[in-house]
Design a protein around this motif. Structure first.
Motif, mmCIF file in Angstrom:
data_model
loop_
_atom_site.group_PDB
_atom_site.id
_atom_site.type_symbol
_atom_site.label_atom_id
_atom_site.label_comp_id
_atom_site.label_asym_id
_atom_site.label_seq_id
_atom_site.Cartn_x
_atom_site.Cartn_y
_atom_site.Cartn_z
ATOM 1 N N LEU A 55 0.873 -1.173 0.000
ATOM 2 C CA LEU A 55 0.000 0.000 0.000
ATOM 3 C C LEU A 55 0.908 1.219 0.000
ATOM 4 N N ILE A 84 -1.314 -1.194 -4.388
ATOM 5 C CA ILE A 84 -2.477 -0.302 -4.329
ATOM 6 C C ILE A 84 -1.972 1.087 -3.951
ATOM 7 N N ALA A 104 0.419 -0.696 -10.669
ATOM 8 C CA ALA A 104 -0.621 -0.741 -9.642
ATOM 9 C C ALA A 104 -1.793 -1.606 -10.093
ATOM 10 N N ASP A 106 -4.681 -1.051 -8.249
ATOM 11 C CA ASP A 106 -5.801 -0.193 -7.883
ATOM 12 C C ASP A 106 -5.274 1.174 -7.463
ATOM 13 N N LEU A 117 -11.499 -0.698 1.119
ATOM 14 C CA LEU A 117 -10.082 -1.046 1.234
ATOM 15 C C LEU A 117 -9.902 -2.397 1.910
ATOM 16 N N LYS A 120 -10.722 -5.238 -0.542
ATOM 17 C CA LYS A 120 -9.666 -5.450 -1.542
ATOM 18 C C LYS A 120 -8.420 -6.080 -0.914
#
Length: 268
Positions: A55, A84, A104, A106, A117, A120
């Motif tokens: 992330l 992400i 990426a 997302d 979030l 996912k």
């Protein structure tokens, strides 16, 4: 890595409060968070750890999220990690395109909707867990295949060794059979010689008995015809014949003794 090892998520954000809030938002059993406040710190963590999901904050001092993603895509170890992007800035089409181009999966705009979030992230958690289980099964199958191959090789070696032992035993059996046949042939020959010896000895014995009777009567007759030269001459000739017969019988007897002696020698 075993199926019970924790799964790592990498969170990269220059603000400590964002790192803590994201970790609290995504917390679940079996999940560990690796936190970095810069791209350089993130790269060090990636070199040391297997990561299921990264992330990345887009806007950070120094190396931003896009640059970090490009470094990850250039690394053999990190290129397959899903990314992400999280951004508090604008998420226009150009920025999104750049994020997807950097690798990426997302692009999420802050403030973050927790359920979206979390849903996912859970997908990538489950996918990574399944991938790890598949790899473990593959490793187990490979180990089993190696064990089977090793067992097959050992069995083949044992079969070859046992075959060699059986062939050697067969050769010894053939040699023993041939030796037994030679011994039986020798024994048969000895038995024949012994029979001949017994036969000749018996004949000589009986013939000597008959000659003894004849010789005794000739001796008596010679005394009875004393003074008759012609008769005495004929008696002497008969006695000479008896003596030659005795010598012949003695030869038969000697042959029989020789045969029996040879038979005894063979048996020793």
């Amino acid at each position: 890595m075993s199926g019970t090892d924790p799964i790592n998520f990498l969170i990269v954000d220059d603000l400590e409060e964002n790192l803590l809030s994201l970790a609290a938002l995504l917390q679940r059993d079996g999940l560990v968070f690796l936190k970095a406040r810069s791209g350089d710190e993130a790269l060090e963590l990636l070199l040391k750890n297997d990561v299921a999901l990264a992330l990345l904050d887009v806007q950070m001092p120094g190396m931003d999220g896009f640059a970090l993603a490009e470094f990850m895509r250039g690394s053999e170890r990190a290129r397959h990690i899903p990314i992400i992007f999280l951004t508090a800035g604008t998420a226009d089409t150009q920025r999104r395109f750049r994020g997807y181009e950097a690798g990426a999966v997302d692009f999420i705009q802050k403030p973050i909707e927790a359920d979206i979030l979390r849903g996912k992230a859970n997908v990538f958690f489950d996918l990574y867990q399944q991938r790890r289980q598949i790899l473990a099964q593959r490793d187990a199958l490979e180990a089993g295949s190696l064990a089977l191959a090793d067992a097959a090789n050992r069995l083949e070696d044992q079969v070859r060794a046992r075959t060699a032992e059986l062939e050697d035993a067969l050769d010894r059996l053939k040699a023993e059979t041939a030796e037994r046949q030679r011994a039986e042939a020798s024994l048969l020959q000895i038995q024949k010689m012994e029979a001949v010896g017994q036969l000749t000895g018996g004949i000589a014995h009986d013939f000597n008995n008959m000659l003894t009777v004849v010789m005794g009567n000739l001796e008596i007759l010679r005394r009875d015809v004393a003074g008759q030269p012609l008769v005495e001459q004929r008696i002497e000739a008969a006695i000479g014949g008896v003596q030659r017969g005795a010598l012949l019988a003695a030869g038969w007897h000697g042959h029989g003794q020789w045969a029996r002696a040879r038979t005894a020698a063979h048996r020793l």
